[in-house]
Design an enzyme around this catalytic site. Sequence first.
Site, mmCIF file in Angstrom:
data_model
loop_
_atom_site.group_PDB
_atom_site.id
_atom_site.type_symbol
_atom_site.label_atom_id
_atom_site.label_comp_id
_atom_site.label_asym_id
_atom_site.label_seq_id
_atom_site.Cartn_x
_atom_site.Cartn_y
_atom_site.Cartn_z
ATOM 1 N N ARG A 9 11.610 -99.169 13.718
ATOM 2 C CA ARG A 9 11.124 -100.055 12.655
ATOM 3 C C ARG A 9 10.892 -99.289 11.355
ATOM 4 N NH1 ARG A 9 6.150 -102.121 15.388
ATOM 5 N NH2 ARG A 9 5.737 -103.343 13.519
ATOM 6 N N ARG A 13 -2.740 -101.271 17.287
ATOM 7 C CA ARG A 13 -2.867 -102.661 16.835
ATOM 8 C C ARG A 13 -2.887 -103.630 18.019
ATOM 9 N NH1 ARG A 13 1.093 -104.944 12.297
ATOM 10 N NH2 ARG A 13 2.742 -104.587 13.807
ATOM 11 N N LYS A 21 -0.181 -105.665 5.535
ATOM 12 C CA LYS A 21 0.287 -106.854 4.810
ATOM 13 C C LYS A 21 -0.303 -108.132 5.404
ATOM 14 C CE LYS A 21 4.747 -106.250 5.577
ATOM 15 N NZ LYS A 21 4.799 -104.997 6.340
ATOM 16 N N ARG A 55 1.692 -106.094 20.816
ATOM 17 C CA ARG A 55 3.056 -106.562 20.576
ATOM 18 C C ARG A 55 4.049 -105.627 21.250
ATOM 19 N NH1 ARG A 55 3.553 -107.600 14.219
ATOM 20 N NH2 ARG A 55 5.541 -106.602 14.645
ATOM 21 N N ARG A 59 13.199 -108.430 3.262
ATOM 22 C CA ARG A 59 13.246 -107.083 3.818
ATOM 23 C C ARG A 59 14.588 -106.422 3.549
ATOM 24 N NH1 ARG A 59 9.082 -108.039 8.088
ATOM 25 N NH2 ARG A 59 8.718 -106.099 9.182
HETATM 26 P P1 ADP Z 1 5.769 -105.547 10.887
HETATM 27 O O1 ADP Z 1 5.675 -105.749 9.408
HETATM 28 O O2 ADP Z 1 4.524 -105.056 11.489
HETATM 29 O O3 ADP Z 1 6.990 -104.786 11.320
HETATM 30 P P2 ADP Z 1 6.542 -108.341 11.317
HETATM 31 O O4 ADP Z 1 5.716 -109.222 12.155
HETATM 32 O O5 ADP Z 1 6.612 -108.597 9.843
HETATM 33 O O6 ADP Z 1 5.985 -106.911 11.625
HETATM 34 O O7 ADP Z 1 8.057 -108.322 11.869
HETATM 35 C C1 ADP Z 1 8.355 -108.139 13.220
HETATM 36 C C2 ADP Z 1 9.854 -108.215 13.460
HETATM 37 O O8 ADP Z 1 10.346 -109.513 13.049
HETATM 38 C C3 ADP Z 1 10.708 -107.227 12.660
HETATM 39 O O9 ADP Z 1 10.771 -105.963 13.280
HETATM 40 C C4 ADP Z 1 12.055 -107.964 12.657
HETATM 41 O O10 ADP Z 1 12.723 -107.845 13.906
HETATM 42 C C5 ADP Z 1 11.657 -109.406 12.497
HETATM 43 N N1 ADP Z 1 11.580 -109.799 11.073
HETATM 44 C C6 ADP Z 1 10.471 -110.194 10.386
HETATM 45 N N2 ADP Z 1 10.754 -110.475 9.101
HETATM 46 C C7 ADP Z 1 12.088 -110.231 8.939
HETATM 47 C C8 ADP Z 1 12.990 -110.302 7.842
HETATM 48 N N3 ADP Z 1 12.576 -110.678 6.620
HETATM 49 N N4 ADP Z 1 14.293 -109.991 8.060
HETATM 50 C C9 ADP Z 1 14.726 -109.621 9.273
HETATM 51 N N5 ADP Z 1 13.924 -109.498 10.338
HETATM 52 C C10 ADP Z 1 12.619 -109.805 10.199
#
Ligand code: ADP
Length: 214
Positions: free
Chosen positions: A164, A122, A13, A153, A88
């Site tokens: 996750r 990654r 994404k 990360r 999400r």
């Molecule tokens: P990925 O899609 O690779 O899991 P992101 O960078 O989008 O990574 O998200 C990393 C973390 O940030 C998630 O595991 C969560 O803890 C938090 N996070 C990101 N976006 C949201 C969201 N919309 N709602 C709740 N937590 C979020």
Amino acid sequence: MKLIFLGPPGAGKGTQAVGVSAHLGVPHISTGDMFRMAIKNQTPTGLEAKRYLDAGQLVPDSVTIAMVRERLGMDDCANGYLLDGFPRTVDQAIALDQISAPDTVIDIFVPDERLQSRLTGRRVCGKCQGTFHISKLDDEHTCPICGGELYQRNDDKPETIATRLQAYHEQTEPLIDYYKGNDKRRVVEENRLKTVDGDCKPEDVFKAILATLE
Ligand code: ADP
Ligand code: ZN
């Protein structure tokens, strides 16, 4: 154009969002990047969010929705947005439909068994936030774009990845039905969902996304 990228962690994404937002001229808004920045700067949101990110769990909706509401109110979002990593949960999707409803939702599909190695391999640039897979890097520690230092990360460790993926299947996957217009709590009736195969070369995914948007 108001656009959402949906898909499991590791689907690509973020990578696609960089190219597509530049192409469309709308801001790329990544809630994950916003949280990581807030944690680095030790803001109140960052202090609250840190333990959830470290554990691979979703940050509570109240915190996340407030952060996105504020961001979407900024001037650069007047012509639209590309949201990456938000919504999400169904509650986040309902809130977004009330704040500024997206026109199109692109689900980037990649099977679970491919995600593990994408995530463990990654690396992220501390300077430009670009993401790269170690298999494509000459030097594991240096960003090929800006020369910044690459890091892994915290939540790309195998223990956290499982949490996750579970959070994705339990809390985020129901959004596929929501955006098809099949959820009782829907705010918008029409089917806004388009699916793109994410299990191929990044440039082919990019082309497929643009074709979908035409
Ligand atoms: P990925 O899609 O690779 O899991 P992101 O960078 O989008 O990574 O998200 C990393 C973390 O940030 C998630 O595991 C969560 O803890 C938090 N996070 C990101 N976006 C949201 C969201 N919309 N709602 C709740 N937590 C979020
Ligand atoms: Zn960089």
